[in-house]
Design an enzyme around this catalytic site. Sequence first.
Site, PDB file in Angstrom:
ATOM      1  N   GLU A  35      15.093   9.105  -6.004  1.00  0.00           N
ATOM      2  CA  GLU A  35      13.703   8.977  -6.475  1.00  0.00           C
ATOM      3  C   GLU A  35      13.640   8.234  -7.801  1.00  0.00           C
ATOM      4  OE1 GLU A  35      11.201   9.144  -4.213  1.00  0.00           O
ATOM      5  OE2 GLU A  35      11.979  11.148  -3.849  1.00  0.00           O
ATOM      6  N   SER A  47     -12.144   0.957   7.962  1.00  0.00           N
ATOM      7  CA  SER A  47     -11.149   2.013   8.083  1.00  0.00           C
ATOM      8  C   SER A  47     -11.813   3.312   8.506  1.00  0.00           C
ATOM      9  CB  SER A  47     -10.426   2.228   6.746  1.00  0.00           C
ATOM     10  OG  SER A  47      -9.644   3.406   6.778  1.00  0.00           O
ATOM     11  N   GLY A  49      -2.628  10.173   0.258  1.00  0.00           N
ATOM     12  CA  GLY A  49      -2.443  10.780  -1.051  1.00  0.00           C
ATOM     13  C   GLY A  49      -1.361  11.836  -1.106  1.00  0.00           C
ATOM     14  N   ALA A  50      -0.489  11.856  -0.092  1.00  0.00           N
ATOM     15  CA  ALA A  50       0.534  12.897  -0.005  1.00  0.00           C
ATOM     16  C   ALA A  50       1.889  12.439  -0.521  1.00  0.00           C
ATOM     17  CB  ALA A  50       0.668  13.374   1.441  1.00  0.00           C
ATOM     18  N   SER A  90       3.669   7.449   1.463  1.00  0.00           N
ATOM     19  CA  SER A  90       3.540   5.988   1.602  1.00  0.00           C
ATOM     20  C   SER A  90       2.472   5.550   2.595  1.00  0.00           C
ATOM     21  CB  SER A  90       4.894   5.355   1.965  1.00  0.00           C
ATOM     22  OG  SER A  90       5.802   5.510   0.925  1.00  0.00           O
ATOM     23  N   ASP A 110       9.318   1.863  -0.368  1.00  0.00           N
ATOM     24  CA  ASP A 110       8.349   2.254   0.654  1.00  0.00           C
ATOM     25  C   ASP A 110       8.162   1.168   1.698  1.00  0.00           C
ATOM     26  OD1 ASP A 110       8.137   4.380  -1.049  1.00  0.00           O
ATOM     27  OD2 ASP A 110       6.153   3.842  -1.816  1.00  0.00           O
TER      28      ASP A 110
END
Length: 401
Positions: free
Chosen positions: A47, A81, A136-137, A140, A191
């Site tokens: 990370e 969307s 938003g988790a 990615s 990502d």
Amino acid sequence: MTAEVTWLDVWTPQEGADRVRALFAGTFEAEPEGTWSAPGRVNLIGEHTDYNGGLCLPIALPHRTYAAVRRRDDGVVRLVSAQEPTGIRTVDLADVAPGTVDGWAGYAVGVAWALRQAGHPVAGFDVAVDSCVPYGAGLSSSAALEASTAVALDEVFGLGLTGSDEGRAALAALCVRAENEIAGAPTGGMDQAASLRSQDGHALLLDCLDGSVRQVPFDLAAHDLALLVVDTRAEHALVDGQYAARRASCEAAAARLEVATLREISDDPRGLEWALDKLDDEVQVRRVRHVVNEIDRVTWFVALLDAGEVGLVGTLMNASHASLRDDYEVSCRELDLVVDTARATGAVGARMTGGGFGGSAIALVAADEVDRVAQAVADAFAAEGLRAPAFLVATAAGPAL
């Protein structure tokens, strides 16, 4: 009182394609030329190493973003969307530049802009997007949007990039440019590489210094294990300055140490302590210590996978979380609660994943303990008065198609 456990849905490829095709037809009153999709990702370890030239080890998720696209003869892009209630967004490609397109549309339009900047003949298009990648988790969703748009434009405009890993690497780099310059998020390249270059049943060992990859077999079921992903549903945003501040601190430390990236410290025979002794800023000391040790943890994690010792990687996951919490300071109350609860309930190892400041955590658990660990985490959140988390079980899926 037992809390309710919420599991995040995953669509079949047909379900996703049908949904986005219907959205396109209902919005633009025409049929798309086709549908394409790209996965979200979860990072097993490594990370905040990508923008430091380091190593990381993500897998692609079964959860995907779907894009239906039809080319236009002008330079106009129209976007819709299912996740955004704003209706049709219209953008002229000739007007796109850093700071000109806000919100979710910047990630998709930014890909077209980056392709055009690289000399590819991309014109206007209509695009409809639908997704089961949690928004938003920290999994990615943005890269999944970029990559699904990228593979769609590649086919619609006949660019020929998706047929080779080299071409996919080039697409990933352009998606990074779109996110950095148009969407305004200073993320690294992990990502996009995970979304475009992963293979089914494998983790992607990505060397962010030279962009090379190695496919590492990753089959937890063969070891009676499972990877539980917990979306804390805590607010997660990488454009609020905290992520950029961490990156700037690393770049300043690298300059002070007279190296191009902190990866050079990891490879330096003089070792980490030599580098830390040269730094007089305590914040930079902590950031460098995390990055260099995290790069080493990726190497050890892969060595254990190669040796078939999957059950031993938990110690590395635990150490990674402690480093992210204490040295990199990107964890939060909710992430720590997931990690502590999962470990107390028998997880082999657990850590936050993604950029931090909210988002998701992962726990490596016995396959027959998934429900019990998820229930314990849900109960812990309820006891703390926190918003209920959501859960998924991650398996290593394939790339954008």
